[in-house]
Design a protein around this motif. Structure first.
Motif, PDB file in Angstrom:
ATOM      1  N   GLY A 167      26.732 -33.584  -7.055  1.00  0.00           N
ATOM      2  CA  GLY A 167      27.131 -34.063  -5.691  1.00  0.00           C
ATOM      3  C   GLY A 167      28.195 -35.191  -5.821  1.00  0.00           C
ATOM      4  O   GLY A 167      29.014 -35.470  -4.702  1.00  0.00           O
ATOM      5  N   LEU A 168      29.091 -35.047  -6.825  1.00  0.00           N
ATOM      6  CA  LEU A 168      30.244 -36.121  -6.887  1.00  0.00           C
ATOM      7  C   LEU A 168      31.692 -35.099  -6.903  1.00  0.00           C
ATOM      8  O   LEU A 168      31.456 -33.867  -7.396  1.00  0.00           O
ATOM      9  CB  LEU A 168      30.271 -36.920  -8.071  1.00  0.00           C
ATOM     10  N   LYS A 169      32.738 -35.975  -6.275  1.00  0.00           N
ATOM     11  CA  LYS A 169      33.917 -34.979  -6.384  1.00  0.00           C
ATOM     12  C   LYS A 169      34.743 -35.889  -7.303  1.00  0.00           C
ATOM     13  O   LYS A 169      34.788 -37.020  -7.398  1.00  0.00           O
ATOM     14  CB  LYS A 169      34.499 -35.195  -4.921  1.00  0.00           C
ATOM     15  N   LYS A 170      35.495 -35.160  -8.093  1.00  0.00           N
ATOM     16  CA  LYS A 170      36.285 -35.569  -9.017  1.00  0.00           C
ATOM     17  C   LYS A 170      37.691 -36.446  -8.360  1.00  0.00           C
ATOM     18  O   LYS A 170      37.990 -37.570  -8.937  1.00  0.00           O
ATOM     19  CB  LYS A 170      36.921 -34.409 -10.014  1.00  0.00           C
ATOM     20  N   ASN A 171      38.188 -35.641  -7.494  1.00  0.00           N
ATOM     21  CA  ASN A 171      39.038 -36.413  -6.571  1.00  0.00           C
ATOM     22  C   ASN A 171      38.508 -36.897  -5.348  1.00  0.00           C
ATOM     23  O   ASN A 171      38.731 -36.393  -4.386  1.00  0.00           O
ATOM     24  CB  ASN A 171      40.194 -35.080  -6.355  1.00  0.00           C
ATOM     25  N   SER A 172      38.005 -38.178  -5.579  1.00  0.00           N
ATOM     26  CA  SER A 172      37.304 -38.920  -4.672  1.00  0.00           C
ATOM     27  C   SER A 172      37.981 -39.858  -4.018  1.00  0.00           C
ATOM     28  O   SER A 172      38.936 -40.638  -4.531  1.00  0.00           O
ATOM     29  CB  SER A 172      35.970 -39.427  -5.109  1.00  0.00           C
ATOM     30  N   PHE A 173      37.499 -40.138  -2.598  1.00  0.00           N
ATOM     31  CA  PHE A 173      38.388 -41.267  -1.679  1.00  0.00           C
ATOM     32  C   PHE A 173      37.778 -42.615  -2.397  1.00  0.00           C
ATOM     33  O   PHE A 173      38.396 -43.684  -2.153  1.00  0.00           O
ATOM     34  CB  PHE A 173      37.778 -41.204  -0.406  1.00  0.00           C
ATOM     35  N   GLN A 174      36.625 -42.456  -3.069  1.00  0.00           N
ATOM     36  CA  GLN A 174      35.896 -43.750  -3.406  1.00  0.00           C
ATOM     37  C   GLN A 174      36.585 -44.281  -4.611  1.00  0.00           C
ATOM     38  O   GLN A 174      36.691 -43.783  -5.860  1.00  0.00           O
ATOM     39  CB  GLN A 174      34.381 -43.707  -3.791  1.00  0.00           C
ATOM     40  N   GLY A 175      36.764 -45.694  -4.554  1.00  0.00           N
ATOM     41  CA  GLY A 175      37.533 -46.330  -5.701  1.00  0.00           C
ATOM     42  C   GLY A 175      36.582 -46.400  -6.766  1.00  0.00           C
ATOM     43  O   GLY A 175      36.988 -46.529  -7.888  1.00  0.00           O
ATOM     44  N   ASP A 176      35.207 -46.374  -6.701  1.00  0.00           N
ATOM     45  CA  ASP A 176      34.256 -46.515  -7.740  1.00  0.00           C
ATOM     46  C   ASP A 176      34.400 -45.402  -8.734  1.00  0.00           C
ATOM     47  O   ASP A 176      33.963 -45.462  -9.853  1.00  0.00           O
ATOM     48  CB  ASP A 176      32.869 -46.633  -7.336  1.00  0.00           C
ATOM     49  N   SER A 177      34.988 -44.257  -8.278  1.00  0.00           N
ATOM     50  CA  SER A 177      35.141 -43.081  -9.265  1.00  0.00           C
ATOM     51  C   SER A 177      36.079 -43.523 -10.643  1.00  0.00           C
ATOM     52  O   SER A 177      36.011 -42.851 -11.378  1.00  0.00           O
ATOM     53  CB  SER A 177      35.859 -41.829  -8.460  1.00  0.00           C
ATOM     54  N   GLY A 178      36.645 -44.673 -10.468  1.00  0.00           N
ATOM     55  CA  GLY A 178      37.547 -45.258 -11.673  1.00  0.00           C
ATOM     56  C   GLY A 178      36.550 -45.623 -12.777  1.00  0.00           C
ATOM     57  O   GLY A 178      37.004 -45.777 -13.720  1.00  0.00           O
ATOM     58  N   LEU A 179      35.333 -45.559 -12.558  1.00  0.00           N
ATOM     59  CA  LEU A 179      34.398 -45.983 -13.625  1.00  0.00           C
ATOM     60  C   LEU A 179      34.211 -44.858 -14.835  1.00  0.00           C
ATOM     61  O   LEU A 179      34.025 -45.186 -15.881  1.00  0.00           O
ATOM     62  CB  LEU A 179      33.164 -46.118 -12.981  1.00  0.00           C
ATOM     63  N   VAL A 180      34.922 -43.657 -14.474  1.00  0.00           N
ATOM     64  CA  VAL A 180      35.060 -42.836 -15.346  1.00  0.00           C
ATOM     65  C   VAL A 180      35.888 -43.242 -16.626  1.00  0.00           C
ATOM     66  O   VAL A 180      35.492 -43.177 -17.927  1.00  0.00           O
ATOM     67  CB  VAL A 180      35.643 -41.294 -14.885  1.00  0.00           C
ATOM     68  N   ASP A 181      36.986 -44.128 -16.206  1.00  0.00           N
ATOM     69  CA  ASP A 181      37.936 -44.152 -17.394  1.00  0.00           C
ATOM     70  C   ASP A 181      37.314 -45.723 -18.011  1.00  0.00           C
ATOM     71  O   ASP A 181      37.501 -45.612 -19.351  1.00  0.00           O
ATOM     72  CB  ASP A 181      39.025 -44.570 -16.918  1.00  0.00           C
ATOM     73  N   VAL A 182      36.708 -46.510 -17.307  1.00  0.00           N
ATOM     74  CA  VAL A 182      36.002 -47.546 -17.989  1.00  0.00           C
ATOM     75  C   VAL A 182      35.017 -47.371 -18.843  1.00  0.00           C
ATOM     76  O   VAL A 182      34.787 -47.838 -19.960  1.00  0.00           O
ATOM     77  CB  VAL A 182      35.818 -48.746 -16.818  1.00  0.00           C
ATOM     78  N   PHE A 183      34.120 -46.746 -18.288  1.00  0.00           N
ATOM     79  CA  PHE A 183      33.106 -46.091 -19.355  1.00  0.00           C
ATOM     80  C   PHE A 183      33.367 -45.447 -20.423  1.00  0.00           C
ATOM     81  O   PHE A 183      32.636 -45.332 -21.541  1.00  0.00           O
ATOM     82  CB  PHE A 183      31.815 -45.208 -18.489  1.00  0.00           C
ATOM     83  N   SER A 184      34.438 -44.702 -20.394  1.00  0.00           N
ATOM     84  CA  SER A 184      34.920 -44.154 -21.640  1.00  0.00           C
ATOM     85  C   SER A 184      35.246 -45.120 -22.759  1.00  0.00           C
ATOM     86  O   SER A 184      35.125 -44.732 -23.872  1.00  0.00           O
ATOM     87  CB  SER A 184      36.146 -43.479 -21.302  1.00  0.00           C
ATOM     88  N   LYS A 185      35.317 -46.235 -22.410  1.00  0.00           N
ATOM     89  CA  LYS A 185      35.636 -47.400 -23.295  1.00  0.00           C
ATOM     90  C   LYS A 185      34.327 -48.150 -23.808  1.00  0.00           C
ATOM     91  O   LYS A 185      34.159 -48.630 -24.916  1.00  0.00           O
ATOM     92  CB  LYS A 185      36.466 -48.662 -22.945  1.00  0.00           C
ATOM     93  N   LEU A 186      33.115 -47.400 -23.238  1.00  0.00           N
ATOM     94  CA  LEU A 186      31.856 -47.922 -23.576  1.00  0.00           C
ATOM     95  C   LEU A 186      30.994 -46.779 -24.053  1.00  0.00           C
ATOM     96  O   LEU A 186      29.714 -47.105 -24.289  1.00  0.00           O
ATOM     97  CB  LEU A 186      30.965 -48.760 -22.546  1.00  0.00           C
ATOM     98  N   GLY A 187      31.742 -45.796 -24.639  1.00  0.00           N
ATOM     99  CA  GLY A 187      30.950 -44.771 -25.101  1.00  0.00           C
ATOM    100  C   GLY A 187      30.434 -43.641 -24.461  1.00  0.00           C
ATOM    101  O   GLY A 187      29.496 -42.956 -24.900  1.00  0.00           O
TER     102      GLY A 187
END
Length: 408
Positions: free
Chosen positions: A237-257
């Motif tokens: 149900g998620l869009k890769k190119n989303s209007f939602q700023g919270d989609s930026g979590l992908v990059d931050v969680f990459s730092k947490l494994g």
């Protein structure tokens, strides 16, 4: 009531249908109301905030109690200010403690007629809906983006349009941009240059709309994956190119494994062996995820320093205070270096006996702390049904991937 959560006996594995975005649902509902549209909103969120919004917009009364629904309070204040009639807008005891003077002052400066029924600067409100003719307003850039979005949503319907001048640093710019992007889908042109936004008088296009999945809700599954020894989840149900700023979590969680793999069918998340030594991040563009990252970083013994959290003190609870207090029960000594910041340097103390996580009427406290179950047996969460505010089937989906949940 408490829930006791126990982790799955096997690795986390399965498919999770991410609920519709509350943020998008509520914006589109206001747009539909302003355009007098009967076109359907497909995949509309069923959470409390969106349900309350729908009830008000289709009500035949003039007194509305929106409970804990902060988004609804802000958006409806602006909406009702331009709908002819006399309206009363109130909410829960906590809602009566959440300031709204910034929005009310801006609307009154534009010609609205809004007064306070109890404490000055706070709900409940008496709103005399009228024709708003003002065309320019100034706001502090570090105010809640919901105030700004509330004004933007009604801007095209104002006789002279609206120019908003933002003073100083702009926080949560991504939420403001999301509002403008959704308005653009309904045919509204706008200009956002520097610290100034301009929307001319225009007409919203009447059209059907499908709401995408909520990236904020997806963050909790990333948290479970970050703390799990092994596993793989398909998030639908998620869009890769989303209007939602919270989609930026992908990059931050990459730092947490946690690594993310997008495909034509959706996206998979699973563990990686890559984690940072310290997480330093400015949550200016996605403050709602600070709780999730604070819990995960602490549980993974990764010191952190978060900035851009100025708006967290006026959410459903003072989230900075709540994080410091509840993580202290687990032995983590967090502190607030400056206003709008939160940090943990690795300092520990003895954890409490018989830990019960309080949620403070805050849905995100319940969901951000639930992943602790991966590392602490039988973690207890107080007032678990507070998740209905944004993610009504959260606990049921946990059961579907193997978690055990007992009611106490």
């Amino acid at each position: 009531m408490h829930y006791t959560i126990s982790k799955p006996e096997k690795n986390i594995d399965g498919k999770i249908i991410i609920p519709p975005s509350k943020s998008i649902s509520n914006r589109v509902q206001i747009i539909n109301a302003l355009s007098y549209s009967f076109e359907p909103i497909k995949n509309l969120s069923t959470c409390d905030d969106s349900r309350v919004m729908q009830e008000v917009l289709f009500s035949n009364t003039n007194v509305f109690d929106i409970g804990h629904a902060g988004t609804s309070m802000r958006f409806l204040t602006a909406y009702l200010a331009k709908i002819l009639g006399e309206w009363t807008l109130t909410g829960s005891d906590r809602m009566k403690e959440r300031p709204i003077s910034v929005l009310v002052d801006a609307l009154n400066a534009l010609g609205a007629q809004i007064t306070y029924l109890e404490k000055e600067g706070y709900p409940p409100l008496k709103i005399m809906g009228s024709n708003i003719t003002g065309k320019e307003v100034e706001l502090a850039g570090d105010t809640s983006s919901q105030y700004i979005s509330a004004l933007l949503l009604i801007a095209p319907t104002l006789e002279n349009g609206l120019r908003i001048k933002l003073q100083g640093k702009i926080v949560s710019r991504s939420y403001i941009q999301m509002t403008l992007n959704i308005m653009a889908e309904f045919g509204i042109q706008s200009q956002f240059k520097g610290n100034e936004i301009y929307v001319a008088n225009q007409t919203y296009k009447v059209m059907p709309y499908t709401v995408e999945g909520d990236w904020s809700s997806a963050s909790y599954w990333y948290a479970f994956m970050a703390l799990a020894p092994k596993g793989k989840l398909f998030l639908d149900g998620l869009k890769k190119n989303s209007f939602q700023g919270d989609s930026g979590l992908v990059d931050v969680f990459s730092k947490l494994g946690v690594k993310t793999n997008f495909s034509n069918k959706g996206m998979y998340i699973e563990q990686s062996n890559e984690v940072c030594n310290k997480l330093v991040f400015d949550f200016n563009e996605m403050p709602d995820l600070a709780q999730t990252f604070a819990v995960v970083a602490a549980l993974k013994n990764i010191p952190f320093h978060f900035k851009g959290l100025e708006t967290l003190k006026i959410k459903e609870t003072d989230r900075i205070y709540a994080l410091i207090k509840e993580l202290a029960k687990l032995g983590y000594i967090l502190y607030e270096p400056k206003k709008g910041e939160l940090a943990w340097d690795g300092d520990m103390e003895d954890e409490s006996d018989h830990i019960i996580i309080e949620t403070y009427h805050d849905h995100r406290m319940a969901m951000a702390f639930a992943p602790i179950a991966m590392l602490r047996p039988e973690i207890q969460i107080a007032d678990p049904m507070v998740v209905n505010k944004s993610y009504p089937n959260f606990w049921e989906q946990l059961k579907e991937v193997g978690f055990k949940i007992e009611e106490n």
